[in-house]
Design an enzyme around this catalytic site. Sequence first.
Site, PDB file in Angstrom:
ATOM      1  N   HIS A   1       0.773  -1.226  -0.369  1.00 18.52           N
ATOM      2  CA  HIS A   1       0.306  -0.396  -0.077  1.00 18.52           C
ATOM      3  C   HIS A   1       1.101   1.541  -0.493  1.00 18.52           C
ATOM      4  O   HIS A   1       1.796   1.607   0.911  1.00 18.52           O
ATOM      5  CB  HIS A   1      -1.039  -0.238   1.194  1.00 18.52           C
ATOM      6  CG  HIS A   1      -1.932   1.602   0.904  1.00 18.52           C
ATOM      7  ND1 HIS A   1      -2.493   1.271   0.349  1.00 18.52           N
ATOM      8  CD2 HIS A   1      -2.168   2.282   1.708  1.00 18.52           C
ATOM      9  CE1 HIS A   1      -2.810   2.612   0.609  1.00 18.52           C
ATOM     10  NE2 HIS A   1      -2.556   2.717   1.887  1.00 18.52           N
ATOM     11  N   SER A   2       1.036   2.428  -1.202  1.00 21.90           N
ATOM     12  CA  SER A   2       1.183   3.296  -0.903  1.00 21.90           C
ATOM     13  C   SER A   2       2.619   3.116  -1.540  1.00 21.90           C
ATOM     14  O   SER A   2       2.796   2.930  -1.846  1.00 21.90           O
ATOM     15  CB  SER A   2       0.868   3.920   0.100  1.00 21.90           C
ATOM     16  OG  SER A   2       1.021   5.151  -0.085  1.00 21.90           O
ATOM     17  N   PHE A   3       3.579   3.652  -0.635  1.00 24.97           N
ATOM     18  CA  PHE A   3       4.761   3.442  -0.205  1.00 24.97           C
ATOM     19  C   PHE A   3       5.331   2.005  -0.501  1.00 24.97           C
ATOM     20  O   PHE A   3       6.120   1.315  -0.758  1.00 24.97           O
ATOM     21  CB  PHE A   3       6.008   3.796   0.599  1.00 24.97           C
ATOM     22  CG  PHE A   3       7.447   3.221   1.020  1.00 24.97           C
ATOM     23  CD1 PHE A   3       8.175   4.168   0.451  1.00 24.97           C
ATOM     24  CD2 PHE A   3       7.674   2.782   2.688  1.00 24.97           C
ATOM     25  CE1 PHE A   3       9.857   3.504   0.410  1.00 24.97           C
ATOM     26  CE2 PHE A   3       8.634   2.389   2.596  1.00 24.97           C
ATOM     27  CZ  PHE A   3       9.754   3.123   1.226  1.00 24.97           C
TER      28      PHE A   3
ATOM     29  N   SER B   1      -1.473  -0.460  -4.572  1.00 25.11           N
ATOM     30  CA  SER B   1      -2.875   0.992  -3.611  1.00 25.11           C
ATOM     31  C   SER B   1      -2.221   1.056  -3.343  1.00 25.11           C
ATOM     32  O   SER B   1      -0.788   1.513  -2.990  1.00 25.11           O
ATOM     33  CB  SER B   1      -2.866  -0.980  -2.129  1.00 25.11           C
ATOM     34  OG  SER B   1      -4.397  -0.194  -1.334  1.00 25.11           O
TER      35      SER B   1
END
Length: 259
Positions: free
Chosen positions: A89-91, A116
Amino acid sequence: MTDAWLRCRTPRHSPSARLVCLPHAGGTAGPYAAWGAGLSDDMELSAVQYPGREDRLAEPPADDLGTLVTGLSAALLPLTERPLVLFGHSFGAVVAYETARRLTAWGAAPDHLVVSGRRAPSLPSSGDMHTRPDDDLVAELVRLGGTRGDVLADSAVRDVYLPAVRADFKLAETYHRPASPPLGCPVTAVIGRTDTEVDEAQARVWDAHTTGPFALHAFPGGHFYFTPRREPVLRLLADITRSAAATGVRARLESENLS
């Protein structure tokens, strides 16, 4: 080495497939590891613990993405004897993508990559939040919805928590994808419909980073869409992991029959 990187609260004796979750910037393994209880008994979930937080607090946060990916990939390599799904997710999506590339180069490609809350890696990264004062960084975390502002009002908490956040933001904001061939595994992108960090068009560009199947799922909500919608998100991840298990078994049987 695996013990340093992975946290598994619900180990399975003989899982048909494994799901590994990679947290967001400043994130820890704990909340993601708790998802394992929501999966069926034939699926094992582990969450990645980056250095510089929780039980790895004595280690400095990673200041080089390549070093981070190398360490994590080495820890994941023994798990690839069974079908493996990566969720970032993200990073964490950046780390998951680069880890998928590294495992592929080592001849142990993951069976599915789920990214994500992050635009495709070929789109330029930007931002200078990692250079901003602590107050600005805290305000950004609150805006994204992953952290309560009152938690970071305490200066002692900030001193412990913010170095890892700042280090992760730096890696995410300065990331530039190296020229490389696309992955061969299926890729699924997942976003929140009102996420300010990535829109549907930016998420769809992930399709260009694999020769395998691509899918896009959008849930109601913002950057941390899965917090209030944990059950439907877990169902999606379970379906993907179950499919990876079935495909992985078939591929292994076909390989044995051909040998």
